[in-house]
Enzyme design. Sequence first.
Site, PDB file in Angstrom:
ATOM      1  N   THR A   1      27.492   5.725  -5.794  1.00  0.00           N
ATOM      2  CA  THR A   1      27.160   6.478  -4.595  1.00  0.00           C
ATOM      3  C   THR A   1      27.830   5.697  -3.493  1.00  0.00           C
ATOM      4  OG1 THR A   1      25.092   7.279  -5.485  1.00  0.00           O
ATOM      5  CG2 THR A   1      25.160   7.110  -3.116  1.00  0.00           C
TER       6      THR A   1
ATOM      7  N   ASP B   1      19.807  14.446 -12.129  1.00  0.00           N
ATOM      8  CA  ASP B   1      18.670  13.903 -11.379  1.00  0.00           C
ATOM      9  C   ASP B   1      17.427  14.786 -11.498  1.00  0.00           C
ATOM     10  OD1 ASP B   1      19.993  11.676 -10.618  1.00  0.00           O
ATOM     11  OD2 ASP B   1      20.081  12.123  -8.484  1.00  0.00           O
TER      12      ASP B   1
ATOM     13  N   THR C   1      27.074  11.203  -2.554  1.00  0.00           N
ATOM     14  CA  THR C   1      27.306  10.793  -3.942  1.00  0.00           C
ATOM     15  C   THR C   1      27.852  11.917  -4.812  1.00  0.00           C
ATOM     16  OG1 THR C   1      26.204   9.741  -5.844  1.00  0.00           O
ATOM     17  CG2 THR C   1      24.945  11.414  -4.704  1.00  0.00           C
TER      18      THR C   1
ATOM     19  N   SER D   1      17.078   9.157  -4.647  1.00  0.00           N
ATOM     20  CA  SER D   1      16.592   7.862  -4.134  1.00  0.00           C
ATOM     21  C   SER D   1      17.371   7.417  -2.908  1.00  0.00           C
ATOM     22  CB  SER D   1      16.755   6.779  -5.202  1.00  0.00           C
ATOM     23  OG  SER D   1      16.009   7.092  -6.336  1.00  0.00           O
TER      24      SER D   1
HETATM   25  O1  DON Z   1      20.463  10.766  -5.543  1.00  0.00           O
HETATM   26  C1  DON Z   1      20.266   9.782  -6.228  1.00  0.00           C
HETATM   27  O2  DON Z   1      19.312   9.045  -6.099  1.00  0.00           O
HETATM   28  C2  DON Z   1      21.313   9.409  -7.256  1.00  0.00           C
HETATM   29  N1  DON Z   1      21.999  10.552  -7.751  1.00  0.00           N
HETATM   30  C3  DON Z   1      22.249   8.471  -6.611  1.00  0.00           C
HETATM   31  C4  DON Z   1      23.224   7.946  -7.589  1.00  0.00           C
HETATM   32  C5  DON Z   1      23.618   6.629  -7.166  1.00  0.00           C
HETATM   33  O3  DON Z   1      23.145   6.040  -6.246  1.00  0.00           O
HETATM   34  C6  DON Z   1      24.602   6.002  -7.942  1.00  0.00           C
HETATM   35  N2  DON Z   1      25.005   4.824  -7.169  1.00  0.00           N
HETATM   36  N3  DON Z   1      25.364   3.939  -6.835  1.00  0.00           N
END
Ligand code: DON
Length: 575
Positions: free
Chosen positions: A371, A413, A389, A443
């Site tokens: 992300t 997710d 992301t 998150s």
């Molecule tokens: O929205 C979320 O929480 C996850 N899809 C974020 C993914 C993520 O942070 C990967 N990162 N470094």
Amino acid sequence: MSKSKFFIVVVACAVLSLTAGAVSVPVRAQKGMVASQNEIASRIGADAIKEGGTAVDAAVATAFALAVVHPTAGNIGGGGFMVYRPAKGEAIAYDFREVAPGKSSPTMFLQDGKYSSEIHHNSHLAVGVPGTVAGVHMAWKEQGKLPWKRLVEPAVALARDGFTVSDGLSRSLKSVMRTMQKYPASVAQFTKNGVPYEPGDTLKQPELARTLERIANQGPAGFYEGETALALEKEMLAHGGLITREDLKKYAAKKRVPVKGTYRGYDVISMPPISSGGVGLIEMLNVLEGYDLAKMGPGSSSAVHLMTEAMKRAYSDRAHYLGDPDFVKDMPIAILTSKDYAGRLRKTIDLTRTKPSSPATFEWSHESDETTHISVVDGDRNAVSMTYTLEAGYGVKIVVPGAGFLLNNEMGDFNAAPEITTAEGLIGTKPNLAEPGKRMLSSMTPTILTKDGQLFMVTGSPGSRTIINTVLETIVDVVDFGMNAQEAIDAPRFHHQWLPDKIQYEKYGLSADTVAELEKRGHTLQSGGAQGVAQVIIYNGKEDVLEGGTDRRASDGGAVGVPGRAPTKQTSAQR
Ligand code: DON
């Protein structure tokens, strides 16, 4: 000393000098600051401020540039959140999270009645309807000053004319090729006819350039309609995906009221559900406010123990209560973020002993680690905290043929399937099951702190479920331990997410003493790799200057300042 021992000592010294503050000096500038995971993109944002643009202008320009130079997470085919806090007026949260396509269902990740992780995370069914273009356009329309086209054009040029591949990008592309191999358009975009890009090569992405040009000329219609939408629908139809042109046309970014809390006299403004970030962060800060962390000291067993106890409780609540507010009507957000609830939680915390996380709840399904976060402050002290992301690194790894952009795998997710909560990590609880038009729980925790009505700190990070804790730690490092932006970024990080019941900490990040003390209190610890890539900007009110940090856990990042006098002077000293 043997060669291998010497190497260990050198690495330990490097880490210690980093954490001891020997090189922890922030970038300082008065007129503006842009911090992102790629210095080229940060500069493009800083240029927008130089030309009279706002923090939102800069964030939009940076976000489009990251979609070109940081393809692992920068995107137009994904989604995210922006928390905007104007120097004057109310803060706003822009929600441009992906949504489930119209033909989605809670059981869509089952194959012959059995849950398939492959379908959930690595197939065309893993792709959510992208939100980034609609979201940044909405924010720009309300808060921007520079022409839209001016903000997209630097990204068009980078994609069309190319940019120099860094060491980090070359390594990252070589590694993702193993999984991208099956998608010819992805291989065409990210290799030289099958030969990997080496550091120093120029990477051009002509199809992406043309898509960005359509967005520059037509706004969101250049993405959600016409040629781009047709190319995406064609790819979906050919491979069992669900997204249609109708889904794309229907996509709408949303404005939400940020979730707010206070911490030791600072106001905390963060992302509300569909992110769990803001609620979790404020719940943990409220719990921690009852303890004198400053006296305990950073990295002390007592501080780590108490922070871990706060994490365990907040992550358990996240799993039990949070989902898309447009679908889940009874989320107890006001309770979870109240001081009263934090007081009740503190009563369950033993200062000398941890309680095991209850096996009656569950682990969470896998989330990957890619992300990216952008923090921006302009000369007027308007502030943007934006995290967006593709979910996994390079998302689902599919470049849309003819349109040159990567698709997300954000449907991963959502919970796996109804009623299949298992100790191995599958969840089937209702609030976060896939439904048409629903957003999946996140998150991501873009956050802004103010003091006495004036900007104090902008922070955020990638890192899946670790995000909320990384953001928490940057705040505690600054507020409780008095660190500057760079020190707070450099400080070692740790993470607990309720289940699995263990503290993960960055290698060398906790002393042997602290680890032993924590084990005595009943904690299980595991050391591992880097956690997050934080982007922190602090407004130093005494000197009327912005201080930004660069997280060296990732290559290519950079906080870029805009020199010159800020147009307005803030009045009260804040630190
Ligand atoms: O929205 C979320 O929480 C996850 N899809 C974020 C993914 C993520 O942070 C990967 N990162 N470094």
